[in-house]
Design a protein around this motif. Structure first.
Motif, PDB file in Angstrom:
ATOM      1  N   LEU A 203     109.736 113.668  17.944  1.00 30.92           N
ATOM      2  CA  LEU A 203     109.444 112.244  18.080  1.00 30.92           C
ATOM      3  C   LEU A 203     109.817 111.735  19.468  1.00 30.92           C
ATOM      4  O   LEU A 203     109.093 110.922  20.066  1.00 30.92           O
ATOM      5  N   LYS A 204     110.937 112.183  19.992  1.00 31.66           N
ATOM      6  CA  LYS A 204     111.372 111.754  21.327  1.00 31.66           C
ATOM      7  C   LYS A 204     110.373 112.198  22.387  1.00 31.66           C
ATOM      8  O   LYS A 204     110.036 111.435  23.311  1.00 31.66           O
ATOM      9  N   LYS A 205     109.868 113.434  22.268  1.00 28.59           N
ATOM     10  CA  LYS A 205     108.870 113.922  23.221  1.00 28.59           C
ATOM     11  C   LYS A 205     107.603 113.070  23.154  1.00 28.59           C
ATOM     12  O   LYS A 205     107.006 112.744  24.186  1.00 28.59           O
ATOM     13  N   LEU A 206     107.207 112.736  21.932  1.00 29.56           N
ATOM     14  CA  LEU A 206     106.019 111.901  21.788  1.00 29.56           C
ATOM     15  C   LEU A 206     106.244 110.516  22.386  1.00 29.56           C
ATOM     16  O   LEU A 206     105.370 109.960  23.066  1.00 29.56           O
ATOM     17  N   LEU A 207     107.406 109.945  22.126  1.00 29.09           N
ATOM     18  CA  LEU A 207     107.717 108.625  22.665  1.00 29.09           C
ATOM     19  C   LEU A 207     107.692 108.630  24.188  1.00 29.09           C
ATOM     20  O   LEU A 207     107.197 107.700  24.822  1.00 29.09           O
ATOM     21  N   LEU A 208     108.188 109.692  24.796  1.00 29.29           N
ATOM     22  CA  LEU A 208     108.267 109.759  26.258  1.00 29.29           C
ATOM     23  C   LEU A 208     106.959 110.173  26.906  1.00 29.29           C
ATOM     24  O   LEU A 208     106.629 109.691  28.005  1.00 29.29           O
TER      25      LEU A 208
ATOM     26  N   ASP B 275     103.589 111.032  25.137  1.00 27.67           N
ATOM     27  CA  ASP B 275     102.250 110.870  24.577  1.00 27.67           C
ATOM     28  C   ASP B 275     101.483 109.786  25.343  1.00 27.67           C
ATOM     29  O   ASP B 275     102.031 108.706  25.611  1.00 27.67           O
ATOM     30  N   PRO B 276     100.217 110.029  25.689  1.00 30.21           N
ATOM     31  CA  PRO B 276      99.462 109.061  26.492  1.00 30.21           C
ATOM     32  C   PRO B 276      98.938 107.866  25.704  1.00 30.21           C
ATOM     33  O   PRO B 276      98.414 106.931  26.306  1.00 30.21           O
ATOM     34  N   VAL B 277      99.078 107.860  24.365  1.00 32.60           N
ATOM     35  CA  VAL B 277      98.498 106.797  23.550  1.00 32.60           C
ATOM     36  C   VAL B 277      99.612 105.915  22.999  1.00 32.60           C
ATOM     37  O   VAL B 277     100.575 106.395  22.378  1.00 32.60           O
ATOM     38  N   LEU B 278      99.459 104.613  23.213  1.00 29.79           N
ATOM     39  CA  LEU B 278     100.467 103.652  22.780  1.00 29.79           C
ATOM     40  C   LEU B 278     100.681 103.712  21.267  1.00 29.79           C
ATOM     41  O   LEU B 278     101.816 103.610  20.790  1.00 29.79           O
ATOM     42  N   GLU B 279      99.607 103.872  20.492  1.00 26.77           N
ATOM     43  CA  GLU B 279      99.722 103.896  19.038  1.00 26.77           C
ATOM     44  C   GLU B 279     100.686 104.992  18.580  1.00 26.77           C
ATOM     45  O   GLU B 279     101.517 104.778  17.687  1.00 26.77           O
ATOM     46  N   VAL B 280     100.601 106.147  19.215  1.00 29.59           N
ATOM     47  CA  VAL B 280     101.471 107.274  18.840  1.00 29.59           C
ATOM     48  C   VAL B 280     102.903 106.992  19.267  1.00 29.59           C
ATOM     49  O   VAL B 280     103.864 107.211  18.519  1.00 29.59           O
ATOM     50  N   ARG B 281     103.056 106.492  20.512  1.00 28.72           N
ATOM     51  CA  ARG B 281     104.406 106.214  21.008  1.00 28.72           C
ATOM     52  C   ARG B 281     105.084 105.143  20.158  1.00 28.72           C
ATOM     53  O   ARG B 281     106.277 105.215  19.875  1.00 28.72           O
ATOM     54  N   LYS B 282     104.309 104.143  19.769  1.00 33.62           N
ATOM     55  CA  LYS B 282     104.861 103.073  18.946  1.00 33.62           C
ATOM     56  C   LYS B 282     105.310 103.612  17.592  1.00 33.62           C
ATOM     57  O   LYS B 282     106.388 103.263  17.091  1.00 33.62           O
ATOM     58  N   ALA B 283     104.484 104.475  16.989  1.00 33.40           N
ATOM     59  CA  ALA B 283     104.849 105.077  15.700  1.00 33.40           C
ATOM     60  C   ALA B 283     106.106 105.930  15.842  1.00 33.40           C
ATOM     61  O   ALA B 283     106.991 105.920  14.978  1.00 33.40           O
ATOM     62  N   ALA B 284     106.198 106.669  16.967  1.00 28.84           N
ATOM     63  CA  ALA B 284     107.372 107.516  17.192  1.00 28.84           C
ATOM     64  C   ALA B 284     108.634 106.666  17.338  1.00 28.84           C
ATOM     65  O   ALA B 284     109.692 106.995  16.786  1.00 28.84           O
ATOM     66  N   LYS B 285     108.541 105.543  18.079  1.00 24.73           N
ATOM     67  CA  LYS B 285     109.704 104.666  18.266  1.00 24.73           C
ATOM     68  C   LYS B 285     110.136 104.073  16.917  1.00 24.73           C
ATOM     69  O   LYS B 285     111.341 104.045  16.599  1.00 24.73           O
ATOM     70  N   GLU B 286     109.180 103.608  16.126  1.00 29.49           N
ATOM     71  CA  GLU B 286     109.516 103.017  14.835  1.00 29.49           C
ATOM     72  C   GLU B 286     110.171 104.041  13.909  1.00 29.49           C
ATOM     73  O   GLU B 286     111.124 103.732  13.193  1.00 29.49           O
TER      74      GLU B 286
END
Length: 870
Positions: A249-254, A256-267
């Motif tokens: 999840l941390k890798k995706l948050l840092l 991932d190029p898509v906001l939707e994925v990063r937002k899901a990872a942060k949540e």
């Protein structure tokens, strides 16, 4: 039959007629309906043949076609052609099915538009057993080997309950796992949604591998729904944090190029791994930092700290995101609102942050101006608005600052605020704000310091607002700031200003006083209009001779031949005032041809002409000829002798200075001439002038103050050295007088003495220090050691360390416990000098000082100097 006719004959005729009409109408309607039905069927059959629905749609509404769906279905089956799809009847069936699971609509969807409606049927089947059985039957009967893929593609990523779908398709899990490799993302999405709820090892592996799926919805779905304790299939893989899912999840948050994925990872991180969430001590790339900044939580202290760090950095991309976040959560507004003048260090830090926000055009915090009267907030606003003007905020700032009490505006703590506000108004204020400035000018008319600041900042674009006020001040003979007023008038519309000044000049002394006419003529000269040359030259006599010199340079820009012609005419005229005024201006032409006329003018019968010739020779640089005119010190007219004395004092050689010395001590000379000679000596760069004035201070008590004032005007290094030499050998009274003269020099003279002290001339150092001590300058710096600004305290400590007197060291000792490191370093360097032979006597005096605090601090400081601990 007869009976029938008999009965009919008994019926009224009108009834029979009406019945006949009804029967005929019914027949007609039946014929029309059959004809319409035949027409409709023909158009349907034609559409089947032509594969074109335009004729049908031209003749029938969509609602009519929906009502005739059964007929359309029958013809479609008979003709083996999908007319419902051609006519887009699928939307009608889908709406009907979704509303109440209508069985007829379900059959029609499966028969005619399965690719549009299969996903809708699938969604209903998750909660409706009848629909589920119908769907299963359809799938079992289907010859399509990829029927599940067909269902997925009909939905295009719509949400569904994956756990219920897994139960529905539990006999098709192999087929679903195969769908994870499908080129269509909708098929992969449906597969992953189902596999997330299947505990089989192959399913889990497919899910973990799909963290790198090229479609963002699939990655986001896995982030949201994967089990917290899920582990990757590779037994060799190690977790950095102790949780495989958190690391992913941390890798995706840092990254991932898509906001939707990063937002899901942060949540998901905040939901299940909030104790792991921290960016302290981590090295992130710009892109990673931007991803973090994009999803900061305004209630998280961790996020606020991260944003503050990014705002304070140099990367503008990161600074923009950080500033927008900090503004949204109110931190910038709080910093802006809670900055106070009594903590300048904190205020400067806050300004640095707000200025960096302004540099990336984040300025919403300025709205706090509406609710704040805090001077610290106003000061920050004035600084910020200078670099990033917002007209509405400038107006609000001006309203608040102009309302401050007049004595507050000139206070040292508020002067920057006031001048910054004026700069903002001048450079970027709207018309309404400029009108506030106009009212301010009228309000502070009697305060020269504030009025000067205002006049100097009247912008050129504001003529229509200020012209009437400035003209009123121009016509006021008692208006003090004449130079600033003329400068402001030069920013006004030229036609209006020219009309006013010409009217004043032409009206003459009968209408306007002499000071007003002087101002008008000066304004006209400074406008530098060549077509006004004759008017200017004929009225130069309005100006005092000394002031006429100031405008000579401006006249030199006019046409040479035209100027020479006008000069010749005036020099040959009988009017002495006109000739004198012109002669003062001639050096601006730099034409040596006029020197002969000027030399001849030294013997002119009119004293004003003689004085004008003296200053003209000086401006031409003809000081050699001037020195030959020393006899003019005995001119019969006192005003001439005064001007000659001033001129000779500034430009005369040693022999001339000797003559002036003689004049000053001449008992038969009037005091006005002596005073002029004394003032003239202050302009001399010769040390002999210092000797003459000091000697006069000792010998003549009547002109003592004039001599001291003359000395105070001397700013030459050699003159100051000579003054210290006189102090060195002078009597106690003379030393007091010289100290007083240094005081009269003001800050500029004291600064020159300090510079001379820093040169560390051994023979003079002690005496310069004594002069500064006697003048009170040392005491002033001792008081500065208590100033709130550490920079001021350090400068004071540095100065006192260079003085090296008992009084200076006594002040330094009291600063030994200053909270600022740099100040303590300066104190240490100063006190280390006391460990030398030269400082022993001073040290002994300090250790025996009557003040207990001085004795205590001296011992404390020296102990720490020995241990290098101060």
């Amino acid at each position: 039959m007869n009976q029938i006719f008999s009965k009919l004959s008994q019926i009224p005729l009108w009834v029979l007629i009406l019945a006949g009409v009804v029967i005929i109408a019914a027949v007609v309607i039946l014929i029309l309906v059959r004809r319409k039905k035949k027409k409709f069927q023909k158009l349907l059959e034609a559409a089947v043949v032509s594969r074109d629905s335009s004729a049908l749609l031209e003749n029938y509404s969509y609602e009519y076609l929906c009502r005739k769906s059964k007929t359309i279905e029958e013809i479609s089956r008979k003709q083996d052609f999908n007319l419902p799809e051609l006519l887009n009847l699928g939307e009608f069936w889908l709406e009907k099915f979704n509303r109440n699971s209508n069985a007829d609509a379900l059959e029609a969807i499966l028969e005619f538009i399965p690719d549009k409606g299969l996903f809708s049927i699938f969604i209903k089947a998750l909660d409706d057993m009848k629909v589920a059985r119908k769907l299963q039957s359809f799938m079992d009967d289907s010859k399509d080997l990829l029927i599940l893929r067909r269902i997925a593609l009909s939905g295009k990523g719509q949400y569904f309950d994956g756990n219920k779908a897994m139960v529905l398709f539990q006999n098709r899990m192999d087929e679903i796992r195969e769908m994870t490799g499908d080129p269509e993302w909708a098929a992969r999405y449906m597969a992953i949604k189902i596999l997330l709820h299947d505990g089989e090892e192959r399913s889990e592996r497919a899910v973990w591998e799909s963290f790198e799926d090229p479609h963002s919805l699939i990655r986001a779905t896995i982030v949201q729904e994967i089990e917290k304790e899920a582990k990757p299939y590779d037994p060799q893989e190690q977790s950095q944090s102790g949780s495989f899912l958190f690391d992913t999840l941390k890798k995706l948050l840092l990254n991932d190029p898509v906001l939707e994925v990063r937002k899901a990872a942060k949540e998901r991180i905040l939901q299940d791994f909030h104790t792991f969430y921290s960016w302290q001590g981590q090295s992130l790339t710009t892109e990673q930092s931007l991803h973090v900044l994009e999803l900061l939580n305004s209630e998280s202290q961790e996020d606020q700290d991260f944003a503050m760090k990014c705002l304070d950095g140099e990367n503008l991309e990161m600074r923009l995101s950080a500033a927008r976040f900090l503004q949204t959560c109110g931190i910038l507004g709080r910093i802006f609102r809670e900055s106070y003048l009594n903590d300048m260090a904190e205020l400067e830090r806050n300004f640095s942050l707000l200025d960096k926000a302004i540099q990336v055009n984040v300025s919403g915090f300025l709205q706090e101006l509406d609710r704040s009267e805090n001077p610290g907030t106003l000061l920050l606003a004035s600084r910020v608005l200078k670099s990033s003007p917002h007209r509405d905020s400038i107006r609000k700032l001006a309203e608040k600052v102009f309302k401050l009490p007049e004595e507050t505006k000139i206070d040292s703590e508020y002067s920057e605020l006031y001048r910054n506000t004026l700069d903002c108004v001048s450079e970027s204020g709207c018309d309404e704000t400029l009108k506030l400035m106009k009212k301010e000018i009228a309000r502070v008319k009697e305060n020269e310091e504030l009025l000067q600041a205002l006049l100097d900042r009247i912008p050129r674009r504001s003529g229509f607002i200020f012209i009437d006020l400035l003209v009123m001040y121009l016509k006021d003979p008692d208006f003090v700031l004449k130079d600033s007023l003329r400068k402001a008038l030069r920013n006004m519309p030229e036609p209006e200003v020219l009309d006013v000044v010409l009217d004043i000049i032409h009206a003459g002394r009968a209408v306007y006083s002499h000071p007003v006419r002087i101002q008008a003529l000066k304004t006209l000269v400074e406008m530098q209009k060549e077509y006004c040359l004759q008017i200017i030259m004929e009225n130069l006599s309005i100006l005092p001779l000394e002031e006429g010199k100031e405008f000579a340079r401006l006249l030199s820009s006019f046409d040479d031949s035209l100027f020479d012609e006008r000069v010749e005419s005036i020099l040959n005229s009988v009017d002495a005032q006109s000739r004198a005024a012109l002669i003062v201006c001639l050096p601006a032409t730099e034409k040596k041809t006029f020197i002969k006329n000027i030399q001849e003018g030294l013997n002119d019968a009119n004293p004003e002409v003689r004085v004008a010739c003296i200053w003209a020779l000086i401006d031409f640089g003809e000081t050699k000829h001037l020195n030959k005119s020393v006899e003019m010190l005995r001119d019969p007219v006192a005003s001439v002798r005064e001007e000659v004395a001033k001129a000779l004092g500034e430009f005369g050689n040693d022999s001339v200075l000797k003559e002036m010395d003689s004049l000053i001590n001449d008992e038969n000379e009037v005091d006005s001439v002596k005073k002029a000679a004394i003032l003239g000596l202050s302009r001399s760069g010769s040390t002999k002038a210092v000797d003459i004035l000091v000697r006069k201070i000792e010998e003549d008590r009547e002109l003592k103050m004039e001599c001291m004032d003359s000395i105070s005007r001397m700013r030459d290094k050699k003159a100051l050295q000579a003054l210290v030499e006189q102090f060195k050998d002078g009597s106690p009274q003379l030393r007091d007088d010289i100290s007083r003269a240094v005081q009269l020099m003001g800050p500029q003279g004291e600064a020159l003495m300090v510079n001379l002290l820093k040169e560390d001339i051994p023979s003079l150092h002690h005496y310069i220090a004594e002069v500064l001590e006697s003048s009170g300058y040392v005491e002033t710096n001792i008081r500065k050691l208590k100033h709130r600004d550490p920079k001021v305290r350090k400068e004071a400590a540095d100065f006192l360390s260079s003085v090296r007197t008992r009084a200076a060291f006594r002040g330094i000792v009291l600063a030994a416990r200053d909270p600022d490191t740099e100040v303590r370093v300066s104190v240490t360097k100063a006190l280390e000098a006391l460990n030398t032979e030269e400082g022993k006597d001073i040290l002994k005096e300090l250790e025996q000082d009557p003040d207990k605090k001085v004795r205590k601090y001296t011992l404390w400081a020296l102990e720490r100097i020995k241990t290098k601990g101060l």
